[in-house]
Design a protein around this motif. Structure first.
Motif, PDB file in Angstrom:
ATOM      1  N   PRO A  41      -2.303 -10.003  19.433  1.00 28.47           N
ATOM      2  CA  PRO A  41      -2.444  -8.722  20.143  1.00 28.47           C
ATOM      3  C   PRO A  41      -1.975  -8.784  21.588  1.00 28.47           C
ATOM      4  N   ILE A  55       1.466  -7.527  21.939  1.00 31.88           N
ATOM      5  CA  ILE A  55       1.582  -6.064  21.923  1.00 31.88           C
ATOM      6  C   ILE A  55       1.332  -5.511  23.324  1.00 31.88           C
ATOM      7  N   GLY A  56       0.288  -6.015  23.981  1.00 30.37           N
ATOM      8  CA  GLY A  56      -0.003  -5.564  25.338  1.00 30.37           C
ATOM      9  C   GLY A  56       1.114  -5.909  26.298  1.00 30.37           C
ATOM     10  N   LEU A  90      -0.076   1.897  25.180  1.00 28.36           N
ATOM     11  CA  LEU A  90      -0.868   1.433  24.035  1.00 28.36           C
ATOM     12  C   LEU A  90      -1.621   2.587  23.381  1.00 28.36           C
ATOM     13  N   ALA A 120      -4.995  -6.979  23.883  1.00 27.22           N
ATOM     14  CA  ALA A 120      -3.803  -6.156  24.076  1.00 27.22           C
ATOM     15  C   ALA A 120      -3.963  -5.291  25.320  1.00 27.22           C
ATOM     16  N   PHE A 122      -4.974  -4.789  16.001  1.00 26.06           N
ATOM     17  CA  PHE A 122      -4.796  -3.715  16.981  1.00 26.06           C
ATOM     18  C   PHE A 122      -5.565  -2.490  16.496  1.00 26.06           C
TER      19      PHE A 122
END
Length: 250
Positions: free
Chosen positions: A21, A24-25, A63, A52, A47
């Motif tokens: 994750p 992703i962040g 996000l 993230a 997620f």
């Protein structure tokens, strides 16, 4: 020449089955740094996630607005240009672009339809069936001794090139290209017709359809050309049915 409004760029970053994750962040942060806000997550492993959010910094809005979809096809359905990032050569190769070339083409074509830049899994990258849903393969130049980039680093580099390209007024394409979903429907029609006329054996198809699909993706057919081919396949279907009916009558 004037550039483009970065937040108005119709370019989405697509991450497939991201495992960590934090990546992703970090990808969201890289996007916001460079003026992009369309994040698509294909079947992410973990997620939403506090990690993230922590790695996103001030990009938590990216996000929060991320689109989560179950398949890559769903993420690409309304896109007319799809560029897949990969460091590996493929058995059925796609035309290769550098990060700079990819960004220039993406910025130019996003004025007509959404554009997708696709990133694969951290460890395995894009599967062959996923890269075959793309029009081009993006290769990031790196040292041959260790050419593998971290996912978020690759996203940062590509987003930076998009930012640079957006500062220059792009040459807009003169032709409209079909959306991913329209091209997929054509490919299904082509496969069905090929089986009906015994061009391929449905029990042993081999890689015939994969090669044919790659041909049409490389060709970058316009919507008008695709419509012409769909009409041709429909005529072939009708002729084949008449022949079968005539044989049955005798």
């Amino acid at each position: 020449m004037t550039g483009l409004d970065h937040m108005a760029l119709n370019i989405r970053i697509v991450l497939i089955k991201t495992w960590h994750p934090g990546n992703i962040g970090a990808a969201a942060r890289a996007m916001k740094n460079m003026g992009l806000d369309q994040l698509y997550l294909v079947d992410p492993v973990d997620f939403p996630s506090p990690e993230a959010t922590s790695r996103a910094g001030q990009a938590t809005d990216v996000l929060a607005n991320a689109t989560i979809v179950p398949t890559l096809a769903a993420a690409l359905a309304d896109c007319a240009l799809v560029i897949g990032t990969s460091a590996r050569d493929r058995s059925i190769p796609l035309p290769a672009l550098s990060a700079e070339q990819s960004a220039q083409q993406a910025v130019a074509e996003q004025t007509q339809s959404p554009v997708a830049i696709v990133f694969g899994r951290e460890r395995m990258g894009l599967h062959n069936d996923e890269i075959q849903q793309c029009h081009f393969q993006l290769n990031i130049d790196a040292s041959p001794d260790y050419p593998v980039l971290n996912l978020s680093q690759a996203v940062q580099l590509v987003c930076y090139e998009i930012h640079k390209a957006s500062l220059i007024q792009p040459i807009r394409p003169t032709e409209a290209y079909p959306l991913h979903q329209e091209l997929a429907h054509f490919q299904d029609h082509l496969a069905n017709t090929a089986q009906a006329i015994n061009f391929i054996n449905s029990r042993h198809p081999g890689q015939v359809m994969e090669h044919l699909q790659a041909v049409f993706r490389r060709a970058r057919l316009t919507r008008k050309e695709l419509s012409l081919l769909r009409g041709f396949l429909t005529a072939v279907d009708k002729t084949d049915r008449r022949d079968q009916e005539s044989d049955a009558a005798h």
